[in-house]
Design an enzyme around this catalytic site. Sequence first.
Site, PDB file in Angstrom:
ATOM      1  N   ASP A   1       0.862  -1.183   0.000  1.00  0.00           N
ATOM      2  CA  ASP A   1       0.000   0.000   0.000  1.00  0.00           C
ATOM      3  C   ASP A   1       0.901   1.236   0.000  1.00  0.00           C
ATOM      4  O   ASP A   1       2.128   1.139  -0.141  1.00  0.00           O
ATOM      5  CB  ASP A   1      -1.001  -0.039   1.164  1.00  0.00           C
ATOM      6  CG  ASP A   1      -0.375   0.214   2.527  1.00  0.00           C
ATOM      7  OD1 ASP A   1       0.869   0.353   2.613  1.00  0.00           O
ATOM      8  OD2 ASP A   1      -1.132   0.273   3.518  1.00  0.00           O
TER       9      ASP A   1
ATOM     10  N   CYS B   1       3.063  -3.363   3.950  1.00  0.00           N
ATOM     11  CA  CYS B   1       2.239  -2.207   4.290  1.00  0.00           C
ATOM     12  C   CYS B   1       2.924  -1.540   5.485  1.00  0.00           C
ATOM     13  O   CYS B   1       4.088  -1.824   5.753  1.00  0.00           O
ATOM     14  CB  CYS B   1       0.776  -2.585   4.548  1.00  0.00           C
ATOM     15  SG  CYS B   1       0.455  -3.603   6.004  1.00  0.00           S
TER      16      CYS B   1
ATOM     17  N   THR C   1       2.553  -1.765   8.814  1.00  0.00           N
ATOM     18  CA  THR C   1       2.949  -2.746   9.827  1.00  0.00           C
ATOM     19  C   THR C   1       3.196  -4.134   9.249  1.00  0.00           C
ATOM     20  O   THR C   1       3.781  -4.985   9.918  1.00  0.00           O
ATOM     21  CB  THR C   1       1.827  -2.902  10.875  1.00  0.00           C
ATOM     22  OG1 THR C   1       0.642  -3.326  10.183  1.00  0.00           O
ATOM     23  CG2 THR C   1       1.575  -1.596  11.611  1.00  0.00           C
TER      24      THR C   1
ATOM     25  N   HIS D   1       9.403 -24.714   8.184  1.00  0.00           N
ATOM     26  CA  HIS D   1       8.281 -25.372   8.857  1.00  0.00           C
ATOM     27  C   HIS D   1       6.945 -25.175   8.151  1.00  0.00           C
ATOM     28  O   HIS D   1       6.089 -26.067   8.187  1.00  0.00           O
ATOM     29  CB  HIS D   1       8.140 -24.840  10.291  1.00  0.00           C
ATOM     30  CG  HIS D   1       9.215 -25.297  11.218  1.00  0.00           C
ATOM     31  ND1 HIS D   1       9.078 -25.312  12.590  1.00  0.00           N
ATOM     32  CD2 HIS D   1      10.468 -25.766  10.967  1.00  0.00           C
ATOM     33  CE1 HIS D   1      10.189 -25.759  13.147  1.00  0.00           C
ATOM     34  NE2 HIS D   1      11.049 -26.030  12.189  1.00  0.00           N
TER      35      HIS D   1
ATOM     36  N   HIS E   1       6.479 -31.730   8.835  1.00  0.00           N
ATOM     37  CA  HIS E   1       5.838 -30.445   8.561  1.00  0.00           C
ATOM     38  C   HIS E   1       4.835 -30.549   7.412  1.00  0.00           C
ATOM     39  O   HIS E   1       3.890 -29.765   7.333  1.00  0.00           O
ATOM     40  CB  HIS E   1       6.885 -29.391   8.215  1.00  0.00           C
ATOM     41  CG  HIS E   1       7.942 -29.230   9.259  1.00  0.00           C
ATOM     42  ND1 HIS E   1       7.661 -28.805  10.532  1.00  0.00           N
ATOM     43  CD2 HIS E   1       9.282 -29.474   9.219  1.00  0.00           C
ATOM     44  CE1 HIS E   1       8.789 -28.768  11.242  1.00  0.00           C
ATOM     45  NE2 HIS E   1       9.773 -29.187  10.468  1.00  0.00           N
TER      46      HIS E   1
HETATM   47  C1  RB5 Z   1      -1.970   2.637   6.397  1.00  0.00           C
HETATM   48  O1  RB5 Z   1      -1.984   3.859   7.073  1.00  0.00           O
HETATM   49  C2  RB5 Z   1      -1.791   1.495   7.392  1.00  0.00           C
HETATM   50  O2  RB5 Z   1      -2.939   1.316   8.138  1.00  0.00           O
HETATM   51  C3  RB5 Z   1      -1.406   0.227   6.664  1.00  0.00           C
HETATM   52  O3  RB5 Z   1      -0.255   0.427   5.926  1.00  0.00           O
HETATM   53  C4  RB5 Z   1      -1.119  -0.979   7.536  1.00  0.00           C
HETATM   54  O4  RB5 Z   1      -0.201  -0.669   8.539  1.00  0.00           O
HETATM   55  C5  RB5 Z   1      -2.284  -1.733   8.034  1.00  0.00           C
HETATM   56  O5  RB5 Z   1      -2.160  -2.831   8.592  1.00  0.00           O
END
Ligand code: RB5
Length: 145
Positions: A8, A65, A67, A98, A133
């Site tokens: 993203d 993304c 996180t 695994h 596994h």
């Molecule tokens: C975008 O602001 C953020 O929410 C997205 O990149 C991600 O971290 C969501 O899990």
Amino acid sequence: MRIAIASDHAAVALKTALADWLRGQGHEVDDLGTDGDASVDYPDFGYKLAAHVAAGKAARGIALCGTGIGISIAVNRNPAVRCALVSEPLSAALSREHNDANILAMGARVIGIEMAKACLTAFLTTPFGGERHAKRVAKLGIAQA
Ligand code: RB5
């Protein structure tokens, strides 16, 4: 190896850096977007990446993304792929050994480029362990070659 990558807006810079690095190592990279700073929804890119890998258009995928959490959840909605969210190389290696993970998720707001490269190297060089596994992985969904 042909590798697909998607992110993203929060991870475009990391996506570009990793794609360039992979191409420099001789890999073929399918960049599925997004391409700019405009805000997008991570599920759209997670679903696109999962479908691409599930169809056999790339051997592995990279999902990014902010996180890594949102896009990894989206990717794992597709039962034909196995996505592991990691932030250090041991988990990346064990996701292969695994879990036979075929998509690696990372968070651009969590780790830096050098840690991402270390995770990716472990992911791309560690074979699946098979044996005990294999029956567990088979229970996760549609088996991938
Ligand atoms: C975008 O602001 C953020 O929410 C997205 O990149 C991600 O971290 C969501 O899990």
